[in-house]
Scaffold this motif. Sequence first.
Motif, PDB file in Angstrom:
ATOM      1  N   ASP A  22     -39.913 -22.298 -58.791  1.00 54.82           N
ATOM      2  CA  ASP A  22     -38.955 -21.359 -58.649  1.00 54.82           C
ATOM      3  C   ASP A  22     -38.589 -21.344 -57.162  1.00 54.82           C
ATOM      4  OD1 ASP A  22     -39.126 -20.546 -61.268  1.00 54.82           O
ATOM      5  OD2 ASP A  22     -40.198 -18.703 -60.983  1.00 54.82           O
ATOM      6  N   LYS A  23     -37.346 -21.106 -56.939  1.00 54.30           N
ATOM      7  CA  LYS A  23     -36.838 -20.959 -55.563  1.00 54.30           C
ATOM      8  C   LYS A  23     -36.558 -19.594 -55.326  1.00 54.30           C
ATOM      9  CE  LYS A  23     -35.433 -24.755 -56.916  1.00 54.30           C
ATOM     10  NZ  LYS A  23     -36.045 -25.811 -57.949  1.00 54.30           N
ATOM     11  N   ARG A  24     -36.822 -18.931 -54.345  1.00 54.05           N
ATOM     12  CA  ARG A  24     -36.402 -17.423 -54.210  1.00 54.05           C
ATOM     13  C   ARG A  24     -35.561 -17.077 -53.082  1.00 54.05           C
ATOM     14  NH1 ARG A  24     -40.003 -13.204 -52.425  1.00 54.05           N
ATOM     15  NH2 ARG A  24     -39.464 -11.273 -53.546  1.00 54.05           N
ATOM     16  N   TYR A  25     -34.868 -16.350 -53.214  1.00 51.99           N
ATOM     17  CA  TYR A  25     -33.861 -16.096 -52.164  1.00 51.99           C
ATOM     18  C   TYR A  25     -33.688 -14.587 -51.589  1.00 51.99           C
ATOM     19  CZ  TYR A  25     -32.251 -20.885 -53.061  1.00 51.99           C
ATOM     20  OH  TYR A  25     -32.159 -22.172 -53.362  1.00 51.99           O
TER      21      TYR A  25
ATOM     22  N   GLY B 204     -33.696 -14.545 -61.978  1.00 54.47           N
ATOM     23  CA  GLY B 204     -34.381 -13.198 -61.613  1.00 54.47           C
ATOM     24  C   GLY B 204     -33.610 -12.578 -60.562  1.00 54.47           C
TER      25      GLY B 204
ATOM     26  N   PHE C 267     -33.314  -9.740 -54.289  1.00 54.92           N
ATOM     27  CA  PHE C 267     -34.239 -10.938 -54.136  1.00 54.92           C
ATOM     28  C   PHE C 267     -33.624 -11.824 -55.488  1.00 54.92           C
ATOM     29  CE2 PHE C 267     -36.737  -8.343 -51.665  1.00 54.92           C
ATOM     30  CZ  PHE C 267     -36.629  -8.771 -50.698  1.00 54.92           C
ATOM     31  N   VAL C 268     -33.436 -13.086 -55.553  1.00 53.92           N
ATOM     32  CA  VAL C 268     -32.736 -13.954 -56.537  1.00 53.92           C
ATOM     33  C   VAL C 268     -33.831 -15.075 -56.807  1.00 53.92           C
ATOM     34  CG1 VAL C 268     -30.947 -15.284 -57.332  1.00 53.92           C
ATOM     35  CG2 VAL C 268     -30.412 -13.370 -56.161  1.00 53.92           C
ATOM     36  N   THR C 269     -34.360 -15.278 -57.882  1.00 56.40           N
ATOM     37  CA  THR C 269     -35.317 -16.166 -58.187  1.00 56.40           C
ATOM     38  C   THR C 269     -34.564 -17.532 -59.243  1.00 56.40           C
ATOM     39  OG1 THR C 269     -36.910 -14.764 -58.176  1.00 56.40           O
ATOM     40  CG2 THR C 269     -37.622 -16.857 -59.165  1.00 56.40           C
TER      41      THR C 269
ATOM     42  N   ARG D  63     -34.642 -21.293 -61.191  1.00 52.49           N
ATOM     43  CA  ARG D  63     -35.314 -22.256 -61.688  1.00 52.49           C
ATOM     44  C   ARG D  63     -34.806 -23.631 -61.286  1.00 52.49           C
ATOM     45  NH1 ARG D  63     -39.655 -20.795 -65.970  1.00 52.49           N
ATOM     46  NH2 ARG D  63     -40.402 -20.042 -64.028  1.00 52.49           N
TER      47      ARG D  63
ATOM     48  N   ARG E 246     -33.314 -18.547 -47.888  1.00 54.66           N
ATOM     49  CA  ARG E 246     -34.422 -19.032 -48.949  1.00 54.66           C
ATOM     50  C   ARG E 246     -35.689 -18.748 -48.506  1.00 54.66           C
ATOM     51  NH1 ARG E 246     -33.819 -24.429 -51.718  1.00 54.66           N
ATOM     52  NH2 ARG E 246     -34.352 -25.425 -49.630  1.00 54.66           N
TER      53      ARG E 246
ATOM     54  N   SER F 180     -38.724 -18.971 -50.566  1.00 53.10           N
ATOM     55  CA  SER F 180     -39.998 -19.989 -51.034  1.00 53.10           C
ATOM     56  C   SER F 180     -39.480 -20.779 -52.068  1.00 53.10           C
ATOM     57  CB  SER F 180     -41.098 -18.819 -51.630  1.00 53.10           C
ATOM     58  OG  SER F 180     -40.511 -18.275 -52.714  1.00 53.10           O
TER      59      SER F 180
ATOM     60  N   GLU G 132     -44.212 -20.708 -49.121  1.00 49.70           N
ATOM     61  CA  GLU G 132     -43.508 -19.583 -48.738  1.00 49.70           C
ATOM     62  C   GLU G 132     -43.078 -20.001 -47.202  1.00 49.70           C
ATOM     63  OE1 GLU G 132     -45.063 -15.709 -49.000  1.00 49.70           O
ATOM     64  OE2 GLU G 132     -45.438 -16.072 -51.380  1.00 49.70           O
TER      65      GLU G 132
END
Length: 244
Positions: free
Chosen positions: A129-132, A164, A175-177, A179, A202, A204, A209
């Motif tokens: 997952d890439k989290r922003y 997400g 926060f956007v997640t 895939r 970004r 993580s 992280e």
Amino acid sequence: MERADKILANTGRWSRKEVKELIRQGRVTADGSLLRRSEDKLAETVVLAVDGERVTHSAKTYLMMNKPAGILSSTEDRQKTVIDLLPEHLREIGLFPVGRLDKDTEGLLLLTDDGQLAHRMLSPKKHVDKRYFVRVNGELNEADAQAFENGLILGDGLHCMPAGLALTERSNEGFVTLREGKYHQVKRMLAARGKPVIYLKRLSMGNLELDERLNTGEWRALTGEELTILSSLGIFNKKEVIPY
Ligand code: URA
């Protein structure tokens, strides 16, 4: 077998010149014995330490950068790129970013010369997952979060995988997640909801992280622990990394 100075410089922690100086000053040990010559060839399984502190090394180089806005994440361009932010000895070893960020996006950028890593880390099958963190023009709400979860269909027909969207106390931030990592994806998803992105960072990629101590434009080598995180994802085969 590889030269001792090359192994140490490849970690990204010191230049070749600094490594030579460390060795000259008697601060490096190889398998517990003082290393006297930079040109000594060592096995890839060698245990290296500098000032008694063990140094994780591998055949490849892995750096994290807090990418600043205004700089391209491509490797070569007439404009300034993230590679230009690195010291000379790291500009010449073929590093490239794992998953690009837009010119105006900040945050976690992994730089490596390990082609397999990039491929595996970005594959939707690997579920990395890439989290922003995102700030938009407008107000994010539950309906947006639900639309993300359902899998948005963009104006051009692109079907997004379920994603997400976590709301925060500030209605214009979230926060956007993701895939997956399609071109301009976060911006396009939020534009499709009528809430254009005005700031994107970004945070993580999988369990890796962004080190918040890195100011924008700063970078550092991944720690042994972070390399172990990547190897535990099956991101690269164990032979390439010698965790401690
Ligand atoms: N999504 C975007 O729209 N831009 C980025 O830089 C990363 C993800």
